[in-house]
Design an enzyme around this catalytic site. Structure first.
Site, PDB file in Angstrom:
ATOM      1  N   GLU A  53       2.934  -2.678  -3.337  1.00  0.00           N
ATOM      2  CA  GLU A  53       3.617  -1.606  -2.612  1.00  0.00           C
ATOM      3  C   GLU A  53       4.737  -2.136  -1.734  1.00  0.00           C
ATOM      4  OE1 GLU A  53       0.283  -2.030  -2.559  1.00  0.00           O
ATOM      5  OE2 GLU A  53      -0.375  -0.372  -3.832  1.00  0.00           O
ATOM      6  N   HIS A 121      -8.479   8.174  -3.057  1.00  0.00           N
ATOM      7  CA  HIS A 121      -7.510   9.010  -3.768  1.00  0.00           C
ATOM      8  C   HIS A 121      -7.521  10.406  -3.170  1.00  0.00           C
ATOM      9  CE1 HIS A 121      -8.546   5.767  -6.564  1.00  0.00           C
ATOM     10  NE2 HIS A 121      -7.347   5.910  -7.085  1.00  0.00           N
TER      11      HIS A 121
END
Lengths: 351, 362
Positions: A53, A121
């Site tokens: 990321e 998630h």
């Protein structure tokens, strides 16, 4: 009608063709997958990155500095926390450089619960993100707004965070996107990659046209008198359904879809609260230092003497995550029945 | 590619700075793309080194005399930074070099042509500070016309931001490269590893010059306590990146090594990692007192060399110092009269196009 993932895909295609998008990238964003929600299938500038990321956001900032137009994706917002300092840099580059540099970049990331996503998630990110200065933050609740907000985000000369409600990714819109074929099967055949081997597949894009949802503009999606309900993203359609149900009881509501979380459309909120005198804010982020508290504070500042009852925030419980078993999500994230009850209570509370 | 690495004892003298060491790195470049280090250029390099050192010493004086809150900078890195600045292909856009710098990069930026008075403005936090309008510490540059992207105190993020400018340059073609500077301490962050990994994706290699200024400290922590090897550049080896460790106190060696690395990148469009072992002459920052440390002084060493080679006389060297010190003194007199930022500056530049009215509504 296109679903929300297809709307994102079409907006990105429009961005590539007409708005100078040079790079659409992230983990699994390029071929063959085209994104875990298929939102980047078939795009000519899409490419796969390492699972990193920090590299993704750093690259986006560098591309923006060098005159490109990047759209980066963090696969789930749950994995964005290790780039907070880079997001800070993106947001402060213009200010810290005394206006010398600006950062025209877009970051997309799916947010929220509703898909049995377990602890990593299911996070929400708007309360964190709206605390990072120098960014504009948008979050659609339907396919057409997703298309229009993403096009506006691409046009922005400042960094924009596009929060995608993951539970709505497969949700079809009820309005055609400009240029979208009326027949859903035709659209699917044109822009959905086939299952299995897709190496020879290329999309056939419809003739899309420009459609912008201006950043900073909320939308009044139901009109009423008893109270103002403010929401966005996944919770918005639940609030709309609740309003429609309660209308049959004779309780009508203003329902406002914020669409842009920063900058907040204060005039639209103020007009509504001055009319109804009551305010409910609904989101699924955890309740402590929740973005909805900011909305509430602005209305206390701007419309205090119009309030007839204490404003209410209905949000997620302050727990470390959304647990996988349904009992966790059901009892920690606002559910339709709770929303109906909160709206009814607010609308009928004595002034 | 890389040869055996010299031991720490070979790379470092007793006083804490570097002696000489080197590693072979890149294949021979096809043709020199850089100006040769002629005698005239050697003299010019001295002038720039003095410019950098005298400026930093002025900044420290400003901090001590109440003309600034905090000092951090690069005295001791002149022999590594000045040649880098002299070799930069300077301009705006992907045809030119991008600079992703850390806060000890004053020798580099001053060698590119930055005016010392602008550093003094940032030191004093004036509204006329062209790099940040008094918002950031000194030596935090942002110069769009030279592709110097905003310097931040985060010390490691430049390694991943350079991946973006490098990508644009790879796609654009030409000879432009992205230069990253950082200290040894910052390489402990994961962004350094990210940089090596992303810069060598097969078929997507990036034209990056990864520079590491090894000064053997992270604030107060000796590098030997926290890093297995002082030769950071070795970490490039598993990625197939040509790499080299040099004596960063030798400006002639640094010039040649930097030129060779840049020629390689400009031609091959692939990364190169070059480490210069340098001195940290005034400690970490004003937070540690900014006292002079007993480490090798690259400016003094170079001046002796120029005299030994009959390129400059002692009087000529003194005249260079005198000229810069006079200019700096005049600069100080100017800077202390310049306006400071106020309320009217706070909301400027939060967003591009200054939507102040909108902000106030939100």
């Amino acid at each position: 009608m296109a679903n929300l993932a297809q709307a994102i895909r079409m907006a990105l295609h429009y961005g590539e063709e007409h708005l100078g998008v040079t790079d659409i990238f992230g983990q699994d964003v390029g071929a063959p997958l085209g994104g875990v929600f298929t939102a980047t299938q078939g795009l000519k500038t899409a490419w796969n990155t390492p699972l990193d990321e920090r590299g993704i956001i750093g690259t986006a900032l560098g591309i923006a500095y060098a005159g490109g137009k990047p759209v980066a994706e963090i696969q789930f917002c749950d994995y964005i926390y290790n780039v907070i300092d880079l997001l800070k840099l993106c947001g402060n580059a213009h200010w810290s450089s005394a206006g010398e540099f600006n950062v025209p970049m877009v970051v997309m990331t799916p947010v929220g619960s509703g898909i049995h996503g377990s602890m990593y998630h299911s996070h929400s990110f708007e309360s964190m993100m709206t605390h990072i200065q120098g960014w504009k933050v948008v979050m659609p609740s339907n396919a057409k707004d997703a298309y229009g907000l993403l096009i506006s985000a691409i046009k922005e000369p400042n960094p924009v965070m596009f929060l995608a409600p993951k539970a709505l990714m497969r949700q079809k819109g009820d309005e055609l996107i400009p240029g979208e074929p009326a027949d859903e099967k035709t659209l699917n055949a044109m822009i959905n990659a086939p299952l299995g081997d897709r190496t020879a597949w290329t999309p056939r894009w419809p003739e899309l046209t420009d459609f912008s949802v201006p950043i900073g503009e909320a939308k009044l999606v139901r009109e009423g008198t008893r109270a103002t309900v403010v929401s966005y993203g996944r919770m918005l359609p639940i609030c709309v359904t609740a309003a429609d149900d309660l209308a049959r009881e004779g309780l009508d509501f203003d329902v406002i879809d914020l669409r842009t979380l920063y900058p907040l459309d204060v005039p639209t909120l103020k007009r509504s609260v001055e009319k109804t005198g009551r305010l409910l804010i609904v989101n699924e982020d955890t309740e402590i230092t929740n973005y909805g508290e900011h909305v509430m504070r602005k209305m206390i500042d701007e419309a205090f003497y119009s309030l007839e009852a204490p404003p209410v925030l209905l949000a997620g419980l302050d727990v470390p995550g959304v647990g996988l078993a349904w009992g966790y999500e059901q009892n920690s994230v606002p559910q339709p029945e709770e929303i109906v009850n909160a709206m009814r209570k607010l609308a009928t509370e004595r002034a | 590619m890389a040869q055996a690495t010299p031991s720490p004892a070979e790379t470092r003298s007793q006083n804490g700075a570097a002696a000489t060491s080197s590693q072979v790195a890149a294949p021979e470049p096809p043709a020199a793309l850089h100006p040769p280090l002629t005698p005239e250029r050697k003299v010019a390099m001295h002038d720039l080194m003095v410019k950098a050192r005298a400026t930093e010493e002025m900044l420290i004086r400003m901090m001590r005399t109440g003309h600034g809150y905090f000092w951090i900078g690069g005295p001791g890195e002149e022999a590594f930074g000045v040649p880098t600045g002299m070799l930069v292909h300077k301009g705006e856009g992907p045809d030119f070099d991008y600079l992703h710098l850390h806060y000890r990069s004053s020798p580099l930026v001053l060698a590119m042509g930055a005016e010392p008075i602008d550093l003094m403005r940032q030191m004093r936090s004036t509204a006329t500070d062209p790099y940040s309008k008094g918002r950031n510490f000194v030596n935090h540059f942002a110069i769009k016309r030279w592709n110097v992207v905003p310097v931040t105190p985060t010390i490691e993020t430049q390694y991943v931001v350079a991946l973006g400018t490098g990508r644009v340059q790879r796609r654009h073609g030409g000879k432009g490269l992205s230069i990253i500077t950082g200290g040894d301490a910052g390489t402990a962050e994961g962004d350094f590893a990210s940089c090596l990994n992303w810069a060598t994706r097969p078929g997507e290699e990036l034209p990056l010059l990864i520079l590491v200024a090894q000064n053997f400290y992270g604030i107060s922590t000796p590098a030997g306590q926290v890093q297995a090897s002082p030769d950071i550049a070795q970490r490039a080896a598993p990625f197939g990146i040509p790499h080299r460790v040099i004596d960063g106190n030798d400006p002639v060696l640094a010039y040649e090594a930097l030129a060779e690395a840049m020629d390689y990148i400009r031609t091959e469009r692939k990364p190169f990692c070059l480490q210069g072992n340098v001195s940290r002459l005034y400690g970490h920052s004003s937070s540690s007192g900014a006292q002079r440390h007993a480490e090798r002084d690259c400016v003094l060493e170079y001046e002796q060399r120029l005299q030994d080679e009959d390129l400059m006389t002692k009087a000529e060297i003194e005249a260079v110092w005198q000229r810069w010190q006079t200019l700096l003194q005049e600069g100080l007199a100017q800077v202390i009269q310049e306006p400071m930022p106020g309320k009217e500056h706070v909301l400027q530049h939060v967003f591009y196009e200054d939507k102040i009215t909108q902000l106030q509504e939100n």
